[in-house]
Design an enzyme around this catalytic site. Structure first.
Site, short mmCIF file in Angstrom:
data_model
loop_
_atom_site.label_atom_id
_atom_site.label_comp_id
_atom_site.label_asym_id
_atom_site.label_seq_id
_atom_site.Cartn_x
_atom_site.Cartn_y
_atom_site.Cartn_z
N ASP A 124 -10.02 -9.62 8.68
CA ASP A 124 -9.46 -8.27 8.47
C ASP A 124 -10.44 -7.13 8.72
O ASP A 124 -10.05 -6.09 9.24
CB ASP A 124 -8.90 -8.16 7.05
CG ASP A 124 -7.97 -6.97 6.86
OD1 ASP A 124 -7.20 -6.67 7.80
OD2 ASP A 124 -8.03 -6.33 5.80
N ARG B 239 1.99 -11.90 -0.81
CA ARG B 239 0.63 -12.19 -0.36
C ARG B 239 0.06 -13.45 -0.97
O ARG B 239 0.44 -13.85 -2.07
CB ARG B 239 -0.29 -11.02 -0.77
CG ARG B 239 0.06 -9.68 -0.12
CD ARG B 239 -0.53 -9.59 1.24
NE ARG B 239 -0.17 -8.34 1.90
CZ ARG B 239 -0.93 -7.79 2.85
NH1 ARG B 239 -2.05 -8.34 3.25
NH2 ARG B 239 -0.52 -6.68 3.45
N ARG C 98 0.85 -1.18 0.00
CA ARG C 98 0.00 0.00 0.00
C ARG C 98 0.89 1.24 0.00
O ARG C 98 1.85 1.32 0.76
CB ARG C 98 -0.90 0.02 1.24
CG ARG C 98 -2.04 -0.95 1.17
CD ARG C 98 -2.98 -0.80 2.34
NE ARG C 98 -2.41 -1.29 3.58
CZ ARG C 98 -1.87 -0.54 4.52
NH1 ARG C 98 -1.84 0.77 4.41
NH2 ARG C 98 -1.36 -1.08 5.61
N LYS D 272 -9.40 -2.03 1.46
CA LYS D 272 -9.09 -0.91 2.36
C LYS D 272 -9.83 0.37 1.92
O LYS D 272 -10.27 1.15 2.75
CB LYS D 272 -7.59 -0.66 2.38
CG LYS D 272 -6.77 -1.86 2.82
CD LYS D 272 -7.15 -2.34 4.19
CE LYS D 272 -6.25 -3.46 4.65
NZ LYS D 272 -6.64 -3.98 5.97
N TYR E 41 -1.30 -3.23 -7.24
CA TYR E 41 -1.07 -4.14 -6.11
C TYR E 41 -2.07 -3.97 -4.97
O TYR E 41 -2.39 -2.85 -4.57
CB TYR E 41 0.34 -3.91 -5.54
CG TYR E 41 0.83 -5.08 -4.71
CD1 TYR E 41 1.40 -6.20 -5.32
CD2 TYR E 41 0.72 -5.09 -3.32
CE1 TYR E 41 1.83 -7.28 -4.57
CE2 TYR E 41 1.15 -6.17 -2.57
CZ TYR E 41 1.71 -7.26 -3.21
OH TYR E 41 2.15 -8.34 -2.46
N CYS F 163 0.82 -7.94 14.01
CA CYS F 163 0.52 -8.41 15.37
C CYS F 163 -0.25 -9.73 15.35
O CYS F 163 -0.77 -10.17 16.38
CB CYS F 163 -0.27 -7.37 16.15
SG CYS F 163 0.65 -5.86 16.46
N SER G 203 -0.98 -3.85 12.06
CA SER G 203 -0.25 -4.78 11.18
C SER G 203 0.87 -5.47 11.96
O SER G 203 1.44 -4.88 12.88
CB SER G 203 0.37 -4.01 10.02
OG SER G 203 -0.64 -3.41 9.29
N HIS H 127 -11.39 -2.16 11.23
CA HIS H 127 -10.27 -3.01 10.81
C HIS H 127 -10.16 -4.13 11.84
O HIS H 127 -9.26 -4.14 12.68
CB HIS H 127 -9.01 -2.14 10.78
CG HIS H 127 -7.82 -2.80 10.16
ND1 HIS H 127 -6.53 -2.43 10.45
CD2 HIS H 127 -7.72 -3.79 9.25
CE1 HIS H 127 -5.69 -3.17 9.75
NE2 HIS H 127 -6.39 -4.00 9.02
C1 OXD Z 1 -3.21 -4.41 6.07
C2 OXD Z 1 -3.77 -5.52 5.27
O1 OXD Z 1 -2.26 -3.76 5.64
O2 OXD Z 1 -4.71 -6.17 5.74
O3 OXD Z 1 -3.76 -4.16 7.15
O4 OXD Z 1 -3.29 -5.76 4.16
MN MN Z 2 -5.61 -5.25 7.42
#
Ligand code: OXD
Ligand code: MN
Length: 612
Positions: free
Chosen positions: A290, A389, A71, A223, A214, A267, A265, A243
């Site tokens: 997510d 990913r 991102r 997102k 991407y 965790c 992220s 989230h």
């Molecule tokens: C993030 C994802 O960056 O889920 O939180 O990809």
């Molecule tokens: Mn996420």
């Protein structure tokens, strides 16, 4: 289906206008069928962008451009009319100027390509909590990922009808083709990061993305829609777009509760969503890993759906040990991006649990290298990119809950916040009230390594509600939205129906830098304590910072002594005093007068209790 057959006049006009602007060679309305999926893959394989994997049925590997691997937060814009409404944690651009700039870039951007129009539902089609989006894109890779991550097709257009609401999502990879030109194995995108745009217009609920192919930059349902735009919709309509993972937990008496959890992220959110409990008789099943969308039902309870239909998970670090169920979910029908490719035609990544087979391996950049004999990460020598990913259908997860697609959602009993904190923050802490819980969410933070960000090692990056990169408006207003929903429920006499709020920390370290808590499946012990708390079991002590587990209420996992348990579950008074001043001076101060006063009151109250 042809564009002129679209029944929704607004949608038809929007598509026609963009065809005129972007001048694709052809236009396709996507139907979400298997035939369409297979056709996209044929195109991608013949363009040299997708490699079929011999070891995994119907699965493919992609390698993106090195400029296009994550991102692009610095190029992500919240373009509200008023700059103040974007807040101090978002990049703001004037919407009129931004649209002008981007319209210029979009001009002719799909020349030589097909424009795909993807009608998709975030959430079970027709659910009261679901929303419809339509993504225009010139990337077949986006089409196949959207097939897995959302619900695509004609049924969505049926629900949309002639004048239903949809979020328009514009996307182009910004790589027109000249006559006879092909991608020829090179991931198409705008390689100059400064020319990528991921723009959100929260006042008009629109998304415009340009230059990246991407993940979150391009799969606009995730997102961009389900968090940034949905958070603005939720603010305006009185619900929550978060989230958060959603999990189902069943105790040995077969009683069930649902929990939603936000962790920044890195965790282990996906791991927690698919956890294999070590605690006998307990079961954890997955609803989502997510994002959670939640609305109050007439009974006063908060009902959650997972708006997504697949997992877009970080590959490195995923192994049978860290996440058995994720590894089972990706055995077939999956897309892999920026992973290594083994000699025998399988994917491989760092910490996958085994060394790579054979003599050589192709890394994520397409270079041949000696096959690593262990799965250790070697800095600068990674075979898979750190943000490589997998995209996998959620229904391939062995522990997906049977109600994961229930259109009415599941009633949430508890919220969990957490972060990666070596010190101070206890293993688990229940808030004293809704306001105190919102306070806990608002101070969520995680320690980062110097290598990851330009910050002092061990310093805390505050990531309120794990929403820092995903809130589509001013975070002070966002805290207030949470407070308002709680107050409304309490004013209506339904305060007891609100989810209980907890803060967890699996990452405490001892003086020698060793983790004090084993984590993974052992986290089920903490979930079980929370479960019992939701039933008001007398398993806690009231402290200055919240309700902590009574001695013995959480049975120590093997290898964890009673002393360690007591340290994990007690108040570090000095640490908390520092925490309070860090929050007051470095965190809350950023939000100016939009930071709700009751949160400062909460801060003062905790400080007072710590000092008394
Ligand atoms: C993030 C994802 O960056 O889920 O939180 O990809
Ligand atoms: Mn996420």
């Amino acid at each position: 289906m042809k564009v002129n057959e679209l029944k929704h006049a607004g949608l038809k006009k929007w598509v026609e206008d963009n065809v005129a602007l972007m001048t694709p060679d052809s236009v396709e309305i996507c139907d979400g069928s298997k035939g369409e999926y297979d056709r996209m893959l044929k195109i991608l394989v013949s363009a040299g962008l997708a490699t079929p994997l011999k070891k995994r049925p119907n699965s493919y590997l992609f390698r993106s451009d090195p400029s296009d691997v994550a991102r692009a937060e610095s190029r992500t814009f919240i373009s509200s009319k008023n700059k103040d409404d974007a807040g101090p944690t978002n990049n703001w651009r004037d919407p009129v100027e931004l649209k002008q700039t981007m319209s210029g870039l979009y001009k002719g951007c799909m020349k030589g390509r097909t424009m795909y129009v993807i009608p998709f539902s975030m959430g079970p089609v027709g659910s009261d909590i679901a929303k419809i989006g339509v993504e225009i894109t010139d990337s077949p890779y986006v089409v196949i990922n959207m097939h897995i991550m959302t619900r695509v097709g004609k049924k969505v257009l049926d629900v949309l009808g002639k004048d239903g609401f949809f979020v328009p999502c514009l996307h182009s990879i910004a790589k027109p083709l000249n006559p006879g030109e092909s991608d020829n194995g090179k991931w198409p995108c705008e390689p100059d990061v400064e020319k990528k745009y991921i723009s959100h217009f929260p006042d008009t609920y629109e998304i415009w993305s340009y230059g990246s192919g991407y993940g979150g930059n391009a799969l606009l349902g995730k997102k961009c829609l389900a968090l940034r735009i949905a958070s603005a919709l939720a603010r305006d309509e009185g619900w929550l777009a978060e989230h958060m993972l959603i999990l189902k937990i069943t105790n040995p008496k077969k009683e069930v509760k649902y929990l939603a959890g936000a962790l920044p992220s890195a965790c282990g959110k996906t791991n927690l969503a698919m956890l294999v409990p070590t605690l006998k008789g307990w079961k954890v099943e997955t609803i989502g890993d997510d994002i959670a969308w939640m609305k109050f039902g007439k009974d006063g309870r908060l009902y959650a759906i997972n708006p997504e239909a697949g997992f877009f998970g970080v590959a490195p670090g995923t192994s049978e040990q860290s996440n058995y169920n994720a590894m089972q979910s990706i055995k077939k029908n999956s897309i892999f991006t920026n992973c290594g490719l083994t000699e025998d035609g399988d994917i491989w990544w760092e910490q996958i649990g085994y060394g790579a087979p054979g003599k050589t391996i192709i890394d994520w950049k397409g270079n041949e290298k000696p096959a690593p004999k262990t799965d250790k990460a070697v800095k600068g020598e990674e075979i898979a990119h750190a943000n490589a990913r997998f995209t996998a259908p959620a229904n391939q997860c062995p522990v997906i809950a049977k109600e994961w697609q229930d259109p009415k959602g599941v009633p949430i009993s508890a919220f969990l916040f957490g972060g990666r904190r070596a010190t101070t923050i206890p293993l688990v802490n229940q808030s004293k009230s809704w306001v105190h819980g919102v306070f806990m969410g608002s101070i969520t933070g995680s320690e980062i390594t110097a290598a990851a960000l330009d910050l002092k090692e061990g310093s805390v990056r505050r990531d309120p509600f794990a929403m820092l990169p995903f809130c589509g408006y001013h975070m002070g207003d966002y805290f207030n939205h949470w407070l308002k929903l709680g107050k409304k429920a309490e004013d209506e006499g339904k305060g007891d129906k609100l989810p209980k709020i907890f803060f967890v920390n699996w990452f405490r370290k001892d003086k020698d830098g060793h983790f004090m808590w084993p984590g993974y499946g052992e986290n089920s012990r903490v979930l079980a304590w929370m479960f019992d708390r939701c039933d008001n079991k007398d398993n806690f002590v009231e402290t200055a910072i919240g309700k902590l587990p009574k001695t013995g209420a959480i049975e120590a996992p093997p290898g964890v002594s009673a002393e360690i348990m007591s340290e994990l579950c007690s108040v570090d008074t000095e640490g908390w005093k520092n925490e309070i001043s860090d929050v007051r001076d470095k965190h809350y101060a950023k939000f100016g007068d939009r930071l709700p006063k009751v949160l400062y009151d909460e801060l003062d109250a905790i400080e007072k209790r710590l000092n008394s």
